[in-house]
Scaffold this motif. Structure first.
Motif, short mmCIF file in Angstrom:
data_model
loop_
_atom_site.label_atom_id
_atom_site.label_comp_id
_atom_site.label_asym_id
_atom_site.label_seq_id
_atom_site.Cartn_x
_atom_site.Cartn_y
_atom_site.Cartn_z
N ASP A 1 33.78 -5.62 11.22
CA ASP A 1 35.11 -6.19 11.66
C ASP A 1 36.02 -5.01 12.22
O ASP A 1 36.69 -5.37 13.04
CB ASP A 1 35.63 -7.10 10.56
CG ASP A 1 34.61 -8.11 9.98
OD1 ASP A 1 33.96 -8.56 10.98
OD2 ASP A 1 34.95 -8.56 9.02
N LYS A 2 36.12 -3.99 11.40
CA LYS A 2 37.05 -3.00 11.97
C LYS A 2 36.73 -2.42 13.37
O LYS A 2 37.67 -2.17 14.00
CB LYS A 2 37.12 -1.86 10.88
CG LYS A 2 38.32 -0.90 11.09
CD LYS A 2 38.24 0.21 10.08
CE LYS A 2 39.51 1.05 10.04
NZ LYS A 2 39.63 2.10 9.11
N GLN A 3 35.46 -2.27 13.63
CA GLN A 3 34.98 -1.61 15.03
C GLN A 3 35.27 -2.80 15.86
O GLN A 3 35.69 -2.33 17.12
CB GLN A 3 33.60 -1.09 14.66
CG GLN A 3 33.39 -0.10 13.89
CD GLN A 3 31.83 0.15 13.50
OE1 GLN A 3 31.00 -0.81 13.83
NE2 GLN A 3 31.51 1.29 13.29
#
Length: 344
Positions: free
Chosen positions: A58-60
């Motif tokens: 999700d962060k990437q």
């Protein structure tokens, strides 16, 4: 014999233009990949590839698709728009130092944007799409004023007067903008200061959608007018002899150049010298014919702003330097070089 030589020269010019444009596209793709992985949050090439195909965490995905990719696309659109605007200004004025920033076009667009930011709420989503239209209005009025002051009957636009008038008008508008910054609240002042520095760090996909129609409509129109610009680069007498309505074509192209510059400024703020540097480098690489000069200028402008923004993100991590400052560091010495060369 002369026709054979001319054909050979034209063939070489087209081949060189194709080679230059191919190299520029390759450089843009390389800068695109590097820029995707530049910033405080680093990803390995493998993670970057996985994220592009939807296999990242999700962060990437947040960093790549919501922060970096729209910023990269906006950088390229702004660079292409400003570079084409500069090529148009130089072509219709026959002045190598003409540029939407130096002529005050950017300042006129910026003043209207600042007035809107100072007196109206900018948190609404609609303001992103409204600002380019407001900027176009301000830039158009500025361009009209400069055009009228630099135009001389029976002689057309006077190149030297155009530059001097543009510098004077830009100085006056910049003074008005400084006064305006003193009358707005601290929160909006910070926003305006960041915008004036030419920062595109807060751009998102809405900014891409706001800028894209201007580029998609005006860019093909300018390319379509490449033959006309070749004619206008000659003297007024010669251009008229070839059947061109010089004043009307100048106004049409000026309107297109103003639209490209104003929409770019509305999104990016004060990114200067792109419209000066990119057409000059393109002219050296592909020659003066606008069929090759215009696409080369657009690609060089896109590359210049993309590289400037990437450098600004990389050089002082985790802090960022606005792309406008980086382009000024590159463009200001080049402008002084051109000024010195023009005196010789």
């Amino acid at each position: 014999m002369h026709s054979v030589t001319a054909y050979s020269t034209e063939k070489k010019r087209r081949r060189r233009s194709f080679q230059v444009i191919t190299v520029l596209i390759a450089l843009i793709l390389t800068a695109f990949v590097i820029s995707m992985n530049t910033g405080a949050f680093a990803m390995s090439p493998k993670e970057l590839l996985q994220t592009l195909f939807g296999w990242g965490n999700d962060k990437q995905e947040l960093v790549l698709f919501q922060f970096r990719l729209p910023r990269i696309v906006v950088s390229m659109l702004i660079g292409a728009g400003l570079a084409l605007s500069g090529a148009i200004m130089q072509g219709i004025s026959r002045n190598a130092l003409a540029d939407p920033g130096i002529l005050g076009i950017n300042a006129g667009a910026g003043l209207v944007v600042m007035l809107y930011v100072a007196f109206f709420p900018v948190a609404t989503g609609n303001s992103v799409f409204l600002l380019p239209m407001l900027a176009f209005g301000g830039a158009s009025l500025t361009a009209l004023l400069i055009y009228l002051l630099s135009y001389k009957k029976n002689e057309g636009i006077m190149p030297t007067r155009l530059i001097l008038t543009g510098v004077a008008v830009a100085a006056g508008i910049s003074a008005a903008m400084i006064v305006l910054t003193l009358r707005i609240n601290p929160h909006k002042y910070q926003m305006v200061a960041t915008w004036l520095a030419g920062s595109i760090g807060d751009t998102n996909w809405k900014h891409v959608l706001a800028l894209l129609p201007w580029i998609v409509i005006l860019l093909p129109y300018v390319f379509f007018k490449s033959h006309t610009m070749n004619v206008l680069s000659l003297s007024d007498m010669t251009a008229k002899g070839l059947g061109a309505n010089v004043s009307r074509e100048q106004i049409k192209l000026l309107a297109a150049g103003v639209g490209l510059a104003a929409s770019s400024v509305a999104v990016s703020g004060g990114i200067g010298f792109v419209g000066l540097v990119a057409p000059h480098l393109a002219r050296r690489l592909v020659g003066p014919k606008y069929q090759g000069l215009l696409p080369a200028s657009a690609l060089l402008g896109a590359l210049l702003v993309l590289v400037a923004d990437t450098i600004g993100r990389w050089i002082m991590q985790p802090s960022q330097i606005p792309a406008g400052i980086v382009t000024a560091v590159i463009g200001a010495p080049y402008f002084l070089y051109l000024m010195a060369k023009s005196k010789n």
